[in-house]
Scaffold this active site. Structure first.
Site, PDB file in Angstrom:
ATOM      1  N   SER A  55     -21.580 -30.376  18.369  1.00 16.70           N
ATOM      2  CA  SER A  55     -20.605 -30.328  17.282  1.00 16.70           C
ATOM      3  C   SER A  55     -19.585 -31.453  17.398  1.00 16.70           C
ATOM      4  O   SER A  55     -19.447 -32.100  18.446  1.00 16.70           O
ATOM      5  CB  SER A  55     -19.868 -28.986  17.293  1.00 16.70           C
ATOM      6  N   ASP A 111     -23.781 -31.023  14.657  1.00 17.81           N
ATOM      7  CA  ASP A 111     -23.358 -29.811  13.959  1.00 17.81           C
ATOM      8  C   ASP A 111     -21.911 -29.937  13.470  1.00 17.81           C
ATOM      9  O   ASP A 111     -21.035 -30.413  14.190  1.00 17.81           O
ATOM     10  CB  ASP A 111     -23.492 -28.620  14.918  1.00 17.81           C
ATOM     11  N   HIS A 112     -21.662 -29.500  12.241  1.00 20.50           N
ATOM     12  CA  HIS A 112     -20.305 -29.390  11.688  1.00 20.50           C
ATOM     13  C   HIS A 112     -19.471 -30.662  11.859  1.00 20.50           C
ATOM     14  O   HIS A 112     -18.372 -30.625  12.402  1.00 20.50           O
ATOM     15  CB  HIS A 112     -19.559 -28.205  12.317  1.00 20.50           C
ATOM     16  N   ASP A 149     -20.225 -31.611   6.968  1.00 20.69           N
ATOM     17  CA  ASP A 149     -19.514 -30.433   6.477  1.00 20.69           C
ATOM     18  C   ASP A 149     -18.305 -30.852   5.657  1.00 20.69           C
ATOM     19  O   ASP A 149     -17.253 -31.180   6.198  1.00 20.69           O
ATOM     20  CB  ASP A 149     -19.091 -29.564   7.663  1.00 20.69           C
ATOM     21  N   GLU A 207     -23.085 -27.737   3.677  1.00 23.92           N
ATOM     22  CA  GLU A 207     -22.585 -26.375   3.541  1.00 23.92           C
ATOM     23  C   GLU A 207     -21.936 -26.164   2.182  1.00 23.92           C
ATOM     24  O   GLU A 207     -21.170 -26.992   1.703  1.00 23.92           O
ATOM     25  CB  GLU A 207     -21.563 -26.066   4.639  1.00 23.92           C
ATOM     26  N   HIS A 219     -17.981 -17.459  12.042  1.00 28.72           N
ATOM     27  CA  HIS A 219     -17.995 -18.246  13.271  1.00 28.72           C
ATOM     28  C   HIS A 219     -17.183 -17.562  14.372  1.00 28.72           C
ATOM     29  O   HIS A 219     -16.221 -16.834  14.108  1.00 28.72           O
ATOM     30  CB  HIS A 219     -17.404 -19.634  13.030  1.00 28.72           C
ATOM     31  N   HIS A 225     -25.146 -19.761   9.794  1.00 29.30           N
ATOM     32  CA  HIS A 225     -24.119 -20.061  10.784  1.00 29.30           C
ATOM     33  C   HIS A 225     -23.468 -18.753  11.233  1.00 29.30           C
ATOM     34  O   HIS A 225     -23.610 -17.718  10.597  1.00 29.30           O
ATOM     35  CB  HIS A 225     -23.057 -20.983  10.183  1.00 29.30           C
ATOM     36  N   GLY A 226     -22.757 -18.805  12.363  1.00 29.68           N
ATOM     37  CA  GLY A 226     -22.085 -17.605  12.852  1.00 29.68           C
ATOM     38  C   GLY A 226     -23.035 -16.533  13.338  1.00 29.68           C
ATOM     39  O   GLY A 226     -22.712 -15.344  13.331  1.00 29.68           O
TER      40      GLY A 226
END
Length: 272
Positions: A46, A79-80, A101, A131, A173, A201-202
């Site tokens: 991330s 990621d993100h 994101d 997203e 998350h 996600h999460g």
């Protein structure tokens, strides 16, 4: 079997688990667990992890090398990332997929900026996730209770050209309890409407049974981070609490790594 394209894994598998890497032990544990399960896996780094290491390159290059040496197919994903420059750096370093994101931005700006990144990354053969319908637990627009609208999701994918879409269906998350309540009817509706793989996600907050149900209803990429971090931390705490004289990090990081590997193996076999 080695480092492979994320899109290739997703095309070949009903669902793929993606685990976040914070330090080298995480990456080693995830690869070890995947090898034990004989299943492909995605290693995720991330923007926050890159910041922790003072830059994206050190942890990404180490993770890529582990992927290349793996006995199973492994992909490496950014990621993100909210910073376009970081996304482009990940592409140049060799990441096989990226997530840009821009979900906290107004819809039109999210579309415009995501489309630019998608074209740039895809030109290098890199799979792109974005997203829409912000996932809970991140503050601001990322509030629990948000749900992705299927019609808007279809329009977003068409306008941006992304390869995968993270959707809001009830997970949040950073959950430390596996008590999320997923909207399975919405997952099925999204899977039927959206022409690209759906990303959950999460997933640390989702029970075993609901992870299986989510895949059955159409989820394709399942992101897990906090859950394995909890296992890693609890094993270290047990060892340090048991021996106040313990100072060699290998003697507690190694067992923590082994504990995560076992859980990665179990989860990969669960959704196989």
């Amino acid at each position: 079997m080695t480092l492979v394209a994320s899109g290739g894994i997703l095309a070949e598998q009903r669902a793929v688990l993606a685990f976040n890497v914070i330090q080298l032990e995480h990456a080693e544990a995830i690869v070890s667990g995947a090898e034990a399960a004989n299943r492909p896996v995605i290693l995720q780094i991330s923007e926050n992890a890159a910041r922790y290491h003072g830059g994206l390159a050190p942890i990404t290059l180490a993770t890529l090398e582990l992927a290349r040496r793996s006995a199973v197919d492994v992909a490496v994903h950014l990621d993100h990332a909210e910073d376009e420059a970081l996304v482009l750096e990940a592409v140049e370093l060799g990441a096989t997929s990226v997530m840009f994101d821009a979900a906290t931005l107004p819809y039109d700006e999210n579309v415009a900026r995501t489309a630019v990144i998608a074209r740039a990354a895809q030109a290098k053969g890199v799979w792109v996730e974005a997203e829409l319908g912000a996932i809970g637990g991140k503050g601001g627009a990322h509030t629990p209770g948000v749900r992705t609208d299927p019609a808007e999701a279809v329009a977003f994918v068409e306008a941006t050209g992304v390869d995968g879409l993270a959707v809001a269906v009830g997970s949040s998350h950073a959950m430390t309890s596996r008590s999320a309540s997923l909207d399975f009817a919405l997952i099925a509706e999204l899977a039927a409407a959206v022409p690209v793989p759906l990303v959950l996600h999460g997933s640390s907050g989702v029970s075993d049974a609901d992870l299986v149900r989510a895949v059955e209803h159409g989820m394709r990429k399942i992101n897990i981070s906090t859950h394995i971090n909890g296992i890693f931390t609890r094993r270290i705490r047990e060892l340090l609490d048991a021996d106040a004289a313990l100072v060699d990090p290998r003697k507690y990081l190694g067992p923590a790594r082994d504990a995560v590997a076992l859980e990665v193996q179990r989860l990969l076999e669960l959704v196989a």
